[in-house]
Enzyme design. Structure first.
Site, PDB file in Angstrom:
ATOM      1  N   GLY A  10      -2.087  11.264  -2.816  1.00  0.00           N
ATOM      2  CA  GLY A  10      -1.100  11.364  -2.123  1.00  0.00           C
ATOM      3  C   GLY A  10       0.065  11.257  -2.468  1.00  0.00           C
ATOM      4  CB  THR A  12       2.072  14.730   1.410  1.00  0.00           C
ATOM      5  OG1 THR A  12       1.554  13.884   1.390  1.00  0.00           O
ATOM      6  CG2 THR A  12       1.197  16.151   0.964  1.00  0.00           C
ATOM      7  CG  ASP A  64      -9.619  12.640   4.254  1.00  0.00           C
ATOM      8  OD1 ASP A  64      -8.725  12.372   5.181  1.00  0.00           O
ATOM      9  OD2 ASP A  64      -9.829  10.989   3.993  1.00  0.00           O
ATOM     10  CG  LEU A  86       0.039   7.841  -6.979  1.00  0.00           C
ATOM     11  CD1 LEU A  86       1.880   9.110  -6.439  1.00  0.00           C
ATOM     12  CD2 LEU A  86      -0.100   6.846  -7.105  1.00  0.00           C
ATOM     13  CB  ALA A  88      -2.917   4.527   0.076  1.00  0.00           C
ATOM     14  CG  MET A  89      -3.769   3.264   6.851  1.00  0.00           C
ATOM     15  SD  MET A  89      -2.253   2.577   7.371  1.00  0.00           S
ATOM     16  CE  MET A  89      -2.462   1.158   6.704  1.00  0.00           C
ATOM     17  CB  THR A 133       0.190  -3.485  -3.701  1.00  0.00           C
ATOM     18  OG1 THR A 133       0.827  -3.704  -3.309  1.00  0.00           O
ATOM     19  CG2 THR A 133      -1.073  -3.113  -3.766  1.00  0.00           C
ATOM     20  CD  GLU A 135       1.880  -6.609   0.849  1.00  0.00           C
ATOM     21  OE1 GLU A 135       1.116  -7.541   1.830  1.00  0.00           O
ATOM     22  OE2 GLU A 135       3.346  -7.191   0.758  1.00  0.00           O
ATOM     23  CE1 TYR A 157      -1.578  -0.635   1.317  1.00  0.00           C
ATOM     24  CE2 TYR A 157      -0.596  -2.935   0.673  1.00  0.00           C
ATOM     25  CZ  TYR A 157      -0.629  -1.132   0.303  1.00  0.00           C
ATOM     26  OH  TYR A 157      -0.238  -0.771  -0.929  1.00  0.00           O
ATOM     27  CG  HIS A 187       7.607   1.940  -6.051  1.00  0.00           C
ATOM     28  ND1 HIS A 187       7.231   0.912  -5.781  1.00  0.00           N
ATOM     29  CD2 HIS A 187       7.494   3.048  -5.349  1.00  0.00           C
ATOM     30  CE1 HIS A 187       5.710   1.582  -5.719  1.00  0.00           C
ATOM     31  NE2 HIS A 187       5.756   2.650  -5.873  1.00  0.00           N
TER      32      HIS A 187
END
Ligand code: NAP
Ligand code: GDD
Length: 359
Positions: A10, A12, A64, A86, A88-89, A133, A135, A157, A187
């Site tokens: 992750g 990018t 991937d 890091l 993730a969708m 997270t 979430e 998610y 964040h």
């Protein structure tokens, strides 16, 4: 002294970009996994690539998280000291449209990394950070939420990340792997993806303020989030892996604000005082006072509700209690809600003006 080697999945994304810069400044050699894409997806890290790739301290590899062999080969070849997972969708609303893909990447993707480390017998060499997270708390069972608060995810998610949280903990307990979860609350930053609500608001407010957009359409204005700055949060990731033992950590500011508050604050930074009137889908954000002279007048409606942005099940109130990380890791955020919004607005205003010039 031998330089430490980090592998970031992750890389990018928002956090990947800030973390890369942070680790390079600490003298790490940073490897990152990027996806092949038909258009460029490295805008957030291009500057690092140009500077650090000259002396080979910043190296990108195609990969991937759906491809176990690719992940295993990269971990074998790079043999990092630290892995920051890091990738993730990461969009909650999109996860309702792509639940299987989300489970595959955000849930099983974490298992692919853990299994690769086990298979390669690198359990005692590599430390792993898992991007968990807030979430996970979803329909929060208590306020504020800490490491002992029961989880109640409210989206594909959140459920996929729940699997990743527990498989990380299980590999720690079963195989003695140094694998830690950072339970990070929201964040944001000028590098935030454009479809997350904070950035959507700062992009729209700045465009509206210079007459380049008429209205901002939002979903649920009442949702509350504990919003921090990504720069503060990526530092906690590093601190979590430098601690003497693996563990799970809540990272949060301890203050929360609604989407409506974020919107009011953003416009306020541009000299536009908004007042919200009406209820439900008829609620609107109206100009109460303005210092802006770009065809914006008192009484203009700048914010409307669009039910397309509602979620099938919503997370209403997230507020983190990061006492443990503050006491043990000595982590604390430098940014406030005000300085976060300020930085995002300044950055997006500059961007909006630049876009006009190039038209
Ligand atoms: P982000 O900006 O959406 O970045 C996600 C990254 O994952 C991007 O580099 C993306 O690549 C990559 N990715 C997506 N699918 C992939 C796949 N199949 N294989 C390999 N890479 C893939 O997210 P972020 O805000 O930086 O968040 C970083 C991590 O922290 C995520 O796991 C997120 O779920 C978690 N998290 C974020 C927050 C927050 O508030 N930001 C809070 C708690 C946890 P592309 O650039 O090619 O799309
Ligand atoms: N995206 C979006 N777009 N959200 C909106 C909108 C809109 O137009 N209008 C209202 N919202 C509300 C959402 O319903 C949600 O309650 C809140 O704004 C925040 O939405 P997002 O910014 O999309 O973030 P999130 O909280 O769902 O998820 C982010 O934070 C999580 C940590 O709590 C993501 O970064 C996740 O990857 C991360 O795990």
């Amino acid at each position: 002294m031998k330089r430490k080697v980090a592998l970031i999945t992750g890389i990018t994304g928002q956090d990947g970009a800030y973390l890369s810069e942070f680790l390079l400044n600490k003298g790490y050699i940073v490897h990152g996994i990027k996806r092949r894409s038909s258009s460029f997806n490295t805008a957030r890290i291009d500057h690092l690539f140009q500077e650090a790739s000259k002396d080979s301290t910043f190296i990108l590899h195609y990969g991937d998280l759906s491809d176990s062999l690719n992940i295993t080969r990269l971990i074998r070849d790079i043999s990092p000291d630290e892995i920051y997972n890091l990738a993730a969708m990461s969009h909650v609303k999109v996860s309702f449209d792509t639940p299987m893909y989300t489970a595959n990447i955000d849930g099983i993707g974490t298992l692919r990394i853990l299994e690769a480390v086990r298979l390669l017998k690198l359990e005692h060499k590599i430390k792993i950070y898992q991007a968990s997270t807030s979430e996970l708390y979803g329909n929060a069972q208590e306020i504020p939420q800490n490491e002992n608060t029961p989880f109640y995810p409210r989206s594909p998610y959140g459920v996929a990340k729940l699997y990743a949280f527990w498989i990380t903990k299980n590999y720690r307990e079963a195989y003695n792997i140094f694998a830690s979860n950072g339970i990070l609350f929201n964040h944001e930053s000028p590098l935030r993806g454009e479809t997350f609500v904070s950035r959507k608001i700062t992009l729209a407010a700045t465009k509206i303020s210079i007459g380049e957009q008429k209205v901002l359409k939002l979903g649920n204005l009442n949702a509350k989030r504990d919003w921090g700055h990504a720069k503060d949060y990526i530092e906690s990731m590093w601190m979590i892996l430098q601690h003497n033992k693996p563990d799970d950590w809540v990272i949060a500011t301890g203050l929360n604000y609604s989407v409506r508050d974020f919107t009011i604050k953003s416009f306020q930074k541009l000299g536009i005082e908004l007042e919200f009137k009406g209820t439900g889908v008829d609620e609107v954000g109206v100009v109460n006072k303005t210092e802006s002279n770009n065809n914006i007048s008192e009484g203009d409606i700048l914010v409307r509700i669009d039910p397309n942005y509602f979620r099938p099940s919503e997370v209403n109130n997230l507020l983190g209690d990061s006492t443990k990380a503050r006491k043990v890791l000595k982590w604390k955020p430098r940014y406030s809600f005000d300085s976060l919004v300020d930085e995002m607005i300044k950055s997006d205003l500059e961007l909006a003006k630049k876009n006009i010039k190039s038209q």
